[in-house]
Scaffold this active site. Structure first.
Site, PDB file in Angstrom:
ATOM      1  N   LYS A   1      16.018  -9.469   9.199  1.00 52.72           N
ATOM      2  CA  LYS A   1      16.486  -9.384   8.027  1.00 52.72           C
ATOM      3  C   LYS A   1      17.632 -10.206   7.517  1.00 52.72           C
ATOM      4  O   LYS A   1      17.681 -11.104   6.519  1.00 52.72           O
ATOM      5  CB  LYS A   1      16.851  -7.924   7.459  1.00 52.72           C
TER       6      LYS A   1
ATOM      7  N   TYR B   1      15.523  -5.616  14.362  1.00 53.24           N
ATOM      8  CA  TYR B   1      15.304  -5.616  12.761  1.00 53.24           C
ATOM      9  C   TYR B   1      16.530  -6.151  12.003  1.00 53.24           C
ATOM     10  O   TYR B   1      16.006  -6.928  11.108  1.00 53.24           O
ATOM     11  CB  TYR B   1      15.446  -3.997  12.587  1.00 53.24           C
TER      12      TYR B   1
ATOM     13  N   GLY C   1       6.985  -4.923   6.786  1.00 53.32           N
ATOM     14  CA  GLY C   1       8.125  -4.789   7.566  1.00 53.32           C
ATOM     15  C   GLY C   1       8.063  -3.480   8.629  1.00 53.32           C
ATOM     16  O   GLY C   1       7.212  -2.745   8.475  1.00 53.32           O
TER      17      GLY C   1
ATOM     18  N   ILE D   1      16.486   3.923   1.675  1.00 52.23           N
ATOM     19  CA  ILE D   1      15.504   4.249   0.617  1.00 52.23           C
ATOM     20  C   ILE D   1      14.735   5.428   1.133  1.00 52.23           C
ATOM     21  O   ILE D   1      14.074   5.402   2.366  1.00 52.23           O
ATOM     22  CB  ILE D   1      14.706   3.209   0.239  1.00 52.23           C
TER      23      ILE D   1
ATOM     24  N   ASN E   1       0.881  -1.176   0.027  1.00 52.82           N
ATOM     25  CA  ASN E   1       0.121   0.065   0.052  1.00 52.82           C
ATOM     26  C   ASN E   1       0.696   1.235   0.063  1.00 52.82           C
ATOM     27  O   ASN E   1       0.353   2.470  -0.388  1.00 52.82           O
ATOM     28  CB  ASN E   1      -1.047   0.067   1.148  1.00 52.82           C
TER      29      ASN E   1
ATOM     30  N   GLY F   1       5.290   3.195   0.252  1.00 55.97           N
ATOM     31  CA  GLY F   1       6.646   2.935   0.148  1.00 55.97           C
ATOM     32  C   GLY F   1       7.018   2.081  -0.771  1.00 55.97           C
ATOM     33  O   GLY F   1       6.764   2.143  -1.950  1.00 55.97           O
ATOM     34  N   ILE F   2       8.142   1.328  -0.374  1.00 55.40           N
ATOM     35  CA  ILE F   2       8.891   0.413  -1.376  1.00 55.40           C
ATOM     36  C   ILE F   2       7.578  -0.404  -2.061  1.00 55.40           C
ATOM     37  O   ILE F   2       7.717  -0.930  -3.263  1.00 55.40           O
ATOM     38  CB  ILE F   2       9.820  -0.568  -0.731  1.00 55.40           C
TER      39      ILE F   2
ATOM     40  N   ASP G   1      -3.208  -8.878   8.520  1.00 59.74           N
ATOM     41  CA  ASP G   1      -2.002  -8.633   9.219  1.00 59.74           C
ATOM     42  C   ASP G   1      -1.169  -9.860   9.262  1.00 59.74           C
ATOM     43  O   ASP G   1      -1.703 -11.017   9.738  1.00 59.74           O
ATOM     44  CB  ASP G   1      -2.433  -8.584  10.641  1.00 59.74           C
TER      45      ASP G   1
HETATM   46  P1  NDP Z   1       6.881   1.544   5.118  1.00 62.30           P
HETATM   47  O1  NDP Z   1       6.616   1.917   6.722  1.00 62.30           O
HETATM   48  O2  NDP Z   1       6.403   2.899   4.126  1.00 62.30           O
HETATM   49  O3  NDP Z   1       6.084   0.391   4.652  1.00 62.30           O
HETATM   50  C1  NDP Z   1       5.974  -0.658   5.426  1.00 62.30           C
HETATM   51  C2  NDP Z   1       4.896  -1.787   5.180  1.00 62.30           C
HETATM   52  O4  NDP Z   1       4.622  -2.732   5.898  1.00 62.30           O
HETATM   53  C3  NDP Z   1       3.526  -0.934   5.030  1.00 62.30           C
HETATM   54  O5  NDP Z   1       2.951  -1.235   3.878  1.00 62.30           O
HETATM   55  C4  NDP Z   1       2.825  -1.760   6.209  1.00 62.30           C
HETATM   56  O6  NDP Z   1       1.155  -1.638   6.127  1.00 62.30           O
HETATM   57  C5  NDP Z   1       3.328  -2.991   5.999  1.00 62.30           C
HETATM   58  N1  NDP Z   1       2.890  -3.793   7.388  1.00 62.30           N
HETATM   59  C6  NDP Z   1       3.585  -3.426   8.482  1.00 62.30           C
HETATM   60  N2  NDP Z   1       3.319  -4.141   9.338  1.00 62.30           N
HETATM   61  C7  NDP Z   1       2.367  -5.417   8.826  1.00 62.30           C
HETATM   62  C8  NDP Z   1       1.738  -6.108   9.345  1.00 62.30           C
HETATM   63  N3  NDP Z   1       1.746  -6.678  10.525  1.00 62.30           N
HETATM   64  N4  NDP Z   1       0.761  -6.944   8.470  1.00 62.30           N
HETATM   65  C9  NDP Z   1       0.815  -6.329   7.093  1.00 62.30           C
HETATM   66  N5  NDP Z   1       1.618  -5.482   6.583  1.00 62.30           N
HETATM   67  C10 NDP Z   1       2.515  -4.760   7.393  1.00 62.30           C
HETATM   68  O7  NDP Z   1       8.354   0.903   4.849  1.00 62.30           O
HETATM   69  P2  NDP Z   1       9.322   0.695   3.744  1.00 62.30           P
HETATM   70  O8  NDP Z   1       8.292   0.939   2.207  1.00 62.30           O
HETATM   71  O9  NDP Z   1      10.200   1.750   3.864  1.00 62.30           O
HETATM   72  O10 NDP Z   1       9.698  -0.672   3.931  1.00 62.30           O
HETATM   73  C11 NDP Z   1       9.284  -1.785   3.056  1.00 62.30           C
HETATM   74  C12 NDP Z   1      10.102  -2.890   3.324  1.00 62.30           C
HETATM   75  O11 NDP Z   1      11.525  -2.472   2.889  1.00 62.30           O
HETATM   76  C13 NDP Z   1      10.285  -3.281   4.638  1.00 62.30           C
HETATM   77  O12 NDP Z   1      10.233  -4.732   5.037  1.00 62.30           O
HETATM   78  C14 NDP Z   1      11.622  -2.558   5.289  1.00 62.30           C
HETATM   79  O13 NDP Z   1      12.021  -3.408   6.424  1.00 62.30           O
HETATM   80  C15 NDP Z   1      12.218  -2.741   3.947  1.00 62.30           C
HETATM   81  N6  NDP Z   1      13.509  -1.885   4.080  1.00 62.30           N
HETATM   82  C16 NDP Z   1      13.407  -0.581   3.843  1.00 62.30           C
HETATM   83  C17 NDP Z   1      14.304   0.325   3.904  1.00 62.30           C
HETATM   84  C18 NDP Z   1      14.189   1.780   3.868  1.00 62.30           C
HETATM   85  O14 NDP Z   1      15.258   2.735   3.629  1.00 62.30           O
HETATM   86  N7  NDP Z   1      13.061   2.422   3.679  1.00 62.30           N
HETATM   87  C19 NDP Z   1      15.582  -0.253   3.737  1.00 62.30           C
HETATM   88  C20 NDP Z   1      15.685  -1.618   3.836  1.00 62.30           C
HETATM   89  C21 NDP Z   1      14.650  -2.471   3.787  1.00 62.30           C
HETATM   90  P3  NDP Z   1       0.268  -1.243   7.203  1.00 62.30           P
HETATM   91  O15 NDP Z   1       1.245  -0.517   8.177  1.00 62.30           O
HETATM   92  O16 NDP Z   1      -0.830  -0.637   6.220  1.00 62.30           O
HETATM   93  O17 NDP Z   1      -0.088  -2.506   7.572  1.00 62.30           O
END
Ligand code: NDP
Length: 256
Positions: free
Chosen positions: A166, A162, A99, A195, A33, A35-36, A70
Site C-alpha cells: 500500500k 500488506y 486487494g 472499514i 463485486n 466490500g469497498i 485475476d
Molecule cells: P474484500 O475482501 O471485501 O474485497 C477484496 C476485493 O479484491 C474483492 O472484490 C476481490 O474479488 C478482489 N480481489 C482479490 N484478489 C484479486 C485478484 N487476484 N484479482 C482480482 N480481484 C481480486 O476487501 P475490502 O472491500 O475491505 O477491500 C477493498 C480494498 O480496500 C483492498 O485493496 C483493501 O486492501 C483496501 N482496504 C480495506 C480496508 C478495510 O478496512 N476493509 C482498509 C484499508 C484498505 P474476488 O475475491 O472475487 O476476486
C-alpha cells in the site's frame, strides 16, 4: 450517447461532476463485486458512469458489467479491458481497488506470502494503470484512483507485506502524476482506515475494541464513506488534485 460524443466541459468552479448533460464516463473498478469496491461501483453508477467490475469470479453489483479477471495475470487484465472497452468505450476512470491480506509476523512470513500480496495489491494495480493509461492518453483525460490503506504509511504489526504494497501505491500515483499529469490525467491514493467489510469481519473482538479506542471518530468506517471520496476524485471538479493521499480513516492516521 456514444462514448465518442462531444463532451460538456464545465468551466464553473462549483461544478464537481462530469455527468451534467453527458452520458457519463467509462469506468473500471477492480474488486468491484463486494466490500469497498461494490460501494465504489454504486457511487459511480449513481453519477451516471458506465461501470465494469473486474474480479476473479466475474460477478458484479446490479447495473455494472461483471468481468472475470485475476489482476495477477497480465493477459487477463488486457483481455478484461478489451471487453470493458468494447461495451463502454475507452477507459476514462480506473479505480484499482483489488486487494488481499496474508498477515503473519515477519519471522514467519514466507516469500510466497510476501509475493502474493505484492503481486495483487501493487503489481495488479500497476498492470491496470498501465493498460488504462493507454486509452486515457489518447483522450487526454483520465482519473486513476488507487485504494491504499492507512496501514501503508502508519505501519501495522503482522502486515509487512500488506503495508509495503500500500505504501508503494503512493510512489506509483506520484510518479504517474509527474509522468502523465500534463495530459489531463490525475492519479491519487485513497487511504481507508478500518472499514466494515469481509476483510475486517474476521478481527477478534478485543482487536476491534482497540481500534475503537485509537480512532478519533470512535468507530469503524462505512464503505460508502470511502466510495464518496473516490467518486469525488473521479469527477471533473477534482481535476487539479493529483499525487495526493486522501485519508478516509476517522482521523487514525493523522500526520502519516
Ligand atoms: P474484500 O475482501 O471485501 O474485497 C477484496 C476485493 O479484491 C474483492 O472484490 C476481490 O474479488 C478482489 N480481489 C482479490 N484478489 C484479486 C485478484 N487476484 N484479482 C482480482 N480481484 C481480486 O476487501 P475490502 O472491500 O475491505 O477491500 C477493498 C480494498 O480496500 C483492498 O485493496 C483493501 O486492501 C483496501 N482496504 C480495506 C480496508 C478495510 O478496512 N476493509 C482498509 C484499508 C484498505 P474476488 O475475491 O472475487 O476476486
Amino acid at each position: 450517447m456514444s462514448s465518442d460524443a462531444p463532451r460538456h466541459r464545465c468551466t464553473r468552479l462549483s461544478c464537481v461532476t462530469d455527468t451534467e448533460g453527458v452520458g457519463g464516463r467509462s469506468a473500471v473498478v477492480t474488486g468491484g463485486n463486494k466490500g469497498i469496491g461494490a460501494a465504489i461501483v454504486a457511487a459511480l453508477l449513481e453519477q451516471g458512469h458506465r461501470v465494469a467490475s473486474f474480479s476473479r469470479g466475474g460477478d458484479a453489483p446490479e447495473g455494472a458489467l461483471g468481468i472475470a479477471c485475476d489482476v495477477t495475470d497480465a493477459a487477463q487484465v488486457d483481455a478484461a479491458f478489451k471487453q470493458a472497452e468494447e461495451a463502454h468505450g475507452p477507459t476514462e476512470i480506473l479505480v484499482a481497488n483489488s486487494g488481499v491480506t496474508k498477515d503473519t509476523l515477519v519471522l514467519r512470513m514466507s516469500e510466497a506470502d510476501f509475493d502474493l500480496v505484492l503481486d495483487t495489491n501493487l503489481k495488479g494495480a500497476f498492470r491496470c494503470a498501465k493498460r488504462a493509461s493507454r486509452s486515457m492518453l489518447r483522450r487526454r483525460w483520465g482519473r486513476i484512483i488507487f485504494t491504499g490503506s492507512v496501514v501503508g504509511l502508519y505501519g501495522s504489526p503482522g502486515q509487512v507485506n500488506y503495508s509495503a504494497s500500500k505504501a508503494a501505491l503512493v510512489g506509483v500515483a506520484r510518479s504517474l502524476t509527474r509522468e502523465i499529469g500534463a495530459r489531463g490525467i490525475t492519479a491519487n491514493v485513497v487511504a481507508p482506515g478500518f472499514i466494515e467489510t469481509d476483510m475486517t469481519a474476521t478481527l477478534a473482538e478485543d482487536v476491534v475494541a482497540g481500534y475503537h479506542a485509537a480512532i478519533p471518530a470512535g468507530r469503524l468506517g462505512a464503505t460508502r464513506e470511502v466510495a464518496a471520496t473516490v467518486a469525488f476524485l473521479a469527477s471533473e471538479g477534482a481535476g487539479y488534485i493529483s499525487g495526493a493521499v486522501i485519508p478516509v480513516d476517522g482521523g487514525l492516521g493523522m500526520g502519516h
